[in-house]
Design an enzyme around this catalytic site. Sequence first.
Site, PDB file in Angstrom:
ATOM      1  N   VAL A   7      -8.939 -21.855 -45.786  1.00 53.28           N
ATOM      2  CA  VAL A   7      -8.718 -20.740 -44.854  1.00 53.28           C
ATOM      3  C   VAL A   7     -10.035 -20.283 -44.228  1.00 53.28           C
ATOM      4  O   VAL A   7     -10.140 -20.155 -43.004  1.00 53.28           O
ATOM      5  CB  VAL A   7      -8.018 -19.566 -45.580  1.00 53.28           C
ATOM      6  CG1 VAL A   7      -7.783 -18.413 -44.605  1.00 53.28           C
ATOM      7  CG2 VAL A   7      -6.692 -20.017 -46.193  1.00 53.28           C
ATOM      8  N   ARG A  23     -19.138 -20.855 -53.129  1.00 53.32           N
ATOM      9  CA  ARG A  23     -19.740 -21.244 -54.409  1.00 53.32           C
ATOM     10  C   ARG A  23     -20.941 -22.159 -54.194  1.00 53.32           C
ATOM     11  O   ARG A  23     -21.999 -21.948 -54.753  1.00 53.32           O
ATOM     12  CB  ARG A  23     -18.691 -21.938 -55.279  1.00 53.32           C
ATOM     13  CG  ARG A  23     -18.348 -21.146 -56.510  1.00 53.32           C
ATOM     14  CD  ARG A  23     -17.357 -21.866 -57.385  1.00 53.32           C
ATOM     15  NE  ARG A  23     -16.355 -22.600 -56.628  1.00 53.32           N
ATOM     16  CZ  ARG A  23     -15.048 -22.530 -56.854  1.00 53.32           C
ATOM     17  NH1 ARG A  23     -14.591 -21.750 -57.804  1.00 53.32           N
ATOM     18  NH2 ARG A  23     -14.193 -23.239 -56.163  1.00 53.32           N
ATOM     19  N   GLU A  74       0.628 -28.054 -55.749  1.00 50.83           N
ATOM     20  CA  GLU A  74      -0.591 -28.160 -56.555  1.00 50.83           C
ATOM     21  C   GLU A  74      -0.369 -29.161 -57.688  1.00 50.83           C
ATOM     22  O   GLU A  74       0.777 -29.467 -58.040  1.00 50.83           O
ATOM     23  CB  GLU A  74      -0.901 -26.801 -57.199  1.00 50.83           C
ATOM     24  CG  GLU A  74      -1.032 -25.653 -56.234  1.00 50.83           C
ATOM     25  CD  GLU A  74      -2.344 -25.671 -55.464  1.00 50.83           C
ATOM     26  OE1 GLU A  74      -3.317 -26.226 -56.009  1.00 50.83           O
ATOM     27  OE2 GLU A  74      -2.380 -25.174 -54.340  1.00 50.83           O
ATOM     28  N   LYS A 128       4.325 -12.090 -53.488  1.00 52.53           N
ATOM     29  CA  LYS A 128       4.521 -11.732 -52.084  1.00 52.53           C
ATOM     30  C   LYS A 128       5.644 -10.694 -51.955  1.00 52.53           C
ATOM     31  O   LYS A 128       5.547  -9.752 -51.178  1.00 52.53           O
ATOM     32  CB  LYS A 128       4.847 -12.989 -51.269  1.00 52.53           C
ATOM     33  CG  LYS A 128       3.684 -13.975 -51.228  1.00 52.53           C
ATOM     34  CD  LYS A 128       4.129 -15.312 -50.688  1.00 52.53           C
ATOM     35  CE  LYS A 128       3.017 -16.341 -50.686  1.00 52.53           C
ATOM     36  NZ  LYS A 128       3.505 -17.698 -50.421  1.00 52.53           N
TER      37      LYS A 128
HETATM   38  N1  LIG Z   1      -4.453 -22.208 -48.232  1.00 53.29           N
HETATM   39  C1  LIG Z   1      -3.391 -21.564 -47.763  1.00 53.29           C
HETATM   40  O1  LIG Z   1      -2.505 -22.152 -47.155  1.00 53.29           O
HETATM   41  C2  LIG Z   1      -3.289 -20.079 -47.954  1.00 53.29           C
HETATM   42  C3  LIG Z   1      -2.201 -19.385 -47.378  1.00 53.29           C
HETATM   43  C4  LIG Z   1      -2.109 -18.005 -47.514  1.00 53.29           C
HETATM   44  C5  LIG Z   1      -3.054 -17.343 -48.253  1.00 53.29           C
HETATM   45  N2  LIG Z   1      -4.076 -18.037 -48.843  1.00 53.29           N
HETATM   46  C6  LIG Z   1      -5.048 -17.295 -49.627  1.00 53.29           C
HETATM   47  O2  LIG Z   1      -6.350 -17.441 -49.034  1.00 53.29           O
HETATM   48  C7  LIG Z   1      -7.337 -17.402 -50.036  1.00 53.29           C
HETATM   49  C8  LIG Z   1      -8.229 -18.643 -49.916  1.00 53.29           C
HETATM   50  O3  LIG Z   1      -7.424 -19.776 -50.086  1.00 53.29           O
HETATM   51  P1  LIG Z   1      -7.975 -21.260 -49.750  1.00 53.29           P
HETATM   52  O4  LIG Z   1      -6.775 -22.138 -49.757  1.00 53.29           O
HETATM   53  O5  LIG Z   1      -8.843 -21.237 -48.554  1.00 53.29           O
HETATM   54  O6  LIG Z   1      -8.845 -21.558 -51.048  1.00 53.29           O
HETATM   55  P2  LIG Z   1      -9.933 -22.731 -51.261  1.00 53.29           P
HETATM   56  O7  LIG Z   1      -9.725 -23.804 -50.274  1.00 53.29           O
HETATM   57  O8  LIG Z   1      -9.906 -23.050 -52.707  1.00 53.29           O
HETATM   58  O9  LIG Z   1     -11.317 -22.017 -50.922  1.00 53.29           O
HETATM   59  C9  LIG Z   1     -11.893 -21.039 -51.734  1.00 53.29           C
HETATM   60  C10 LIG Z   1     -13.283 -20.753 -51.214  1.00 53.29           C
HETATM   61  O10 LIG Z   1     -13.849 -19.690 -51.980  1.00 53.29           O
HETATM   62  C11 LIG Z   1     -15.096 -20.088 -52.501  1.00 53.29           C
HETATM   63  N3  LIG Z   1     -15.239 -19.455 -53.814  1.00 53.29           N
HETATM   64  C12 LIG Z   1     -14.424 -19.557 -54.884  1.00 53.29           C
HETATM   65  N4  LIG Z   1     -14.908 -18.851 -55.914  1.00 53.29           N
HETATM   66  C13 LIG Z   1     -16.056 -18.294 -55.484  1.00 53.29           C
HETATM   67  C14 LIG Z   1     -17.037 -17.480 -56.092  1.00 53.29           C
HETATM   68  N5  LIG Z   1     -16.926 -17.097 -57.353  1.00 53.29           N
HETATM   69  N6  LIG Z   1     -18.100 -17.105 -55.350  1.00 53.29           N
HETATM   70  C15 LIG Z   1     -18.227 -17.499 -54.051  1.00 53.29           C
HETATM   71  N7  LIG Z   1     -17.331 -18.287 -53.429  1.00 53.29           N
HETATM   72  C16 LIG Z   1     -16.267 -18.676 -54.138  1.00 53.29           C
HETATM   73  C17 LIG Z   1     -15.061 -21.597 -52.590  1.00 53.29           C
HETATM   74  O11 LIG Z   1     -16.385 -22.096 -52.538  1.00 53.29           O
HETATM   75  P3  LIG Z   1     -16.697 -23.695 -52.506  1.00 53.29           P
HETATM   76  O12 LIG Z   1     -16.175 -24.173 -51.197  1.00 53.29           O
HETATM   77  O13 LIG Z   1     -18.197 -23.773 -52.546  1.00 53.29           O
HETATM   78  O14 LIG Z   1     -16.013 -24.283 -53.667  1.00 53.29           O
HETATM   79  C18 LIG Z   1     -14.244 -21.940 -51.346  1.00 53.29           C
HETATM   80  O15 LIG Z   1     -15.062 -22.002 -50.221  1.00 53.29           O
HETATM   81  C19 LIG Z   1      -6.598 -17.275 -51.364  1.00 53.29           C
HETATM   82  O16 LIG Z   1      -6.494 -15.925 -51.733  1.00 53.29           O
HETATM   83  C20 LIG Z   1      -5.215 -17.802 -51.044  1.00 53.29           C
HETATM   84  O17 LIG Z   1      -4.184 -17.272 -51.869  1.00 53.29           O
HETATM   85  C21 LIG Z   1      -4.206 -19.382 -48.703  1.00 53.29           C
END
Ligand SMILES: NC(=O)c1ccc[n+]([C@@H]2O[C@H](COP(=O)([O-])OP(=O)(O)OC[C@H]3O[C@@H](n4cnc5c(N)ncnc54)[C@H](OP(=O)(O)O)[C@@H]3O)[C@@H](O)[C@H]2O)c1
Length: 439
Positions: A15, A46, A192, A207
């Site tokens: 995202v 991270r 997943e 949700k």
């Molecule tokens: N993906 C979807 O379709 C979707 C839909 C609706 C809502 N969401 C929500 O959006 C949010 C993000 O989802 P995502 O799918 O984008 O997740 P993601 O792809 O796993 O990305 C997570 C990001 O956060 C960073 N991160 C994780 N832990 C961290 C920490 N302790 N300190 C600093 N950075 C950290 C990671 O860093 P690195 O890149 O360095 O590992 C990564 O860049 C979540 O709350 C999810 O529920 C997602």
Amino acid sequence: MVAPLKVGIAGLGTVGADVVRLIERQGRVLSARCGRAIRVTAVTARSKAKKRDLDLAGVTWAKGPIELAADPDIDCFVELMGGAGEPALSAIETALKAGKSVVTANKALIAKHGLRLAKAAEQHGGALNFEAAVGAAIPIVKTLREGLAGTAIDRVYGILNGTCNYILTRMEQEGLSFAECLEDAQRLGYAEADPSFDVDGHDTAQKLAILASLAFGTRVAQAAVYVEGISSITPEDLRAAADLGYRVKLLGVAMRTAKGIEQRVHPTMVPKSSSIAQVMGVTNAVTIDGDGIPPITLVGPGAGGAATASAVVADIADVARGIRAAPFGRPVESLEATAKAPMERHEGGYYIRLIARNHAGTVATIATHLAEQKISIESIVQRQPDGIAIGAAKGRNTPVPVILITYATQEDAVHRALQAVQRDKVISGRPQVIRIEKN
Ligand SMILES: NC(=O)c1ccc[n+]([C@@H]2O[C@H](COP(=O)([O-])OP(=O)(O)OC[C@H]3O[C@@H](n4cnc5c(N)ncnc54)[C@H](OP(=O)(O)O)[C@@H]3O)[C@@H](O)[C@H]2O)c1
């Protein structure tokens, strides 16, 4: 000339990276729509070293999410790391306490700590926007919070998890088992590696808890949500549902009843003619029943980087425009405690599939136990067991599926009737029960 809104983004994954790209791509349009530019000025994730296919020239890399949240040089903190706890919780609190506005897509955090964060936003004057947390690109939070501010809402229900809808769609269309469809969903990246959070209904429950609060002005109460997943659904159930004019969907349903507010997530039979029944594959949909207006159904992509970024950027645009709505639609103080309607008192129609032992009088025994609980039967079908041709002689002990649809009745009456049926040993295995939701 109004100064640009300076945005700091924590999390550059699926995202976060698309949010950076969208702000870049839509820069001119956003400036025109908001009356000021939106600039990503600082980010963190991270790993700084990770290849991300993003142009971050001129963007500061913050040491961590808390440091970014506290940075006096940003106006709006965007949390896209995920997780129901740290560091997201402290980072958002830090930003709010510093008087900044916050945008997040984190349903787990909002379902668990939404009130605490809304209170902090209220106290310090910042916005707390979380449109992307439910239904990604579907503007359901804004619709409930703002668009329907003048309407009493009786029920809000929907398909809030694309993985489950994808699995149920494939099962129905191709007659495949739950396990086969889940495997495909994993292979295609829709599920997943550990799919339990999705298929057991917990993602939908988080949700739904947020939607229920927005719809009914109650405090978010994730623990008040009754949750059942889809793993017990079989292709036979979907075939029987189709024959009877229904489809099975994993629905999250929140409704006001005389006994309190029901919040429930479970496989549900919906009439094939309903809007929600048309929603196939990974698509999400939410229907709102408001007092005095026909149902409103919003349909769209409930996940994915681009779809989620669309909602995140819309929330950032609201901050740029200076629009600040109460996060749950009203001041936190005036949110009411959720009067939870007990599931045993839920009233509705039921689909019941039993594997009856092929003895004379079995169906009569089943009907008697239902009648004892004052359950009226709308239809009863004795189906030919799979693998036995119609007209072929059946052995006396060949089990026969019996499918019943009841008129509206209370959940505990159904349980009592089925316990009595099981005690009489006229069926084998566990009865399958699917609730019916009328539109
Ligand atoms: N993906 C979807 O379709 C979707 C839909 C609706 C809502 N969401 C929500 O959006 C949010 C993000 O989802 P995502 O799918 O984008 O997740 P993601 O792809 O796993 O990305 C997570 C990001 O956060 C960073 N991160 C994780 N832990 C961290 C920490 N302790 N300190 C600093 N950075 C950290 C990671 O860093 P690195 O890149 O360095 O590992 C990564 O860049 C979540 O709350 C999810 O529920 C997602």
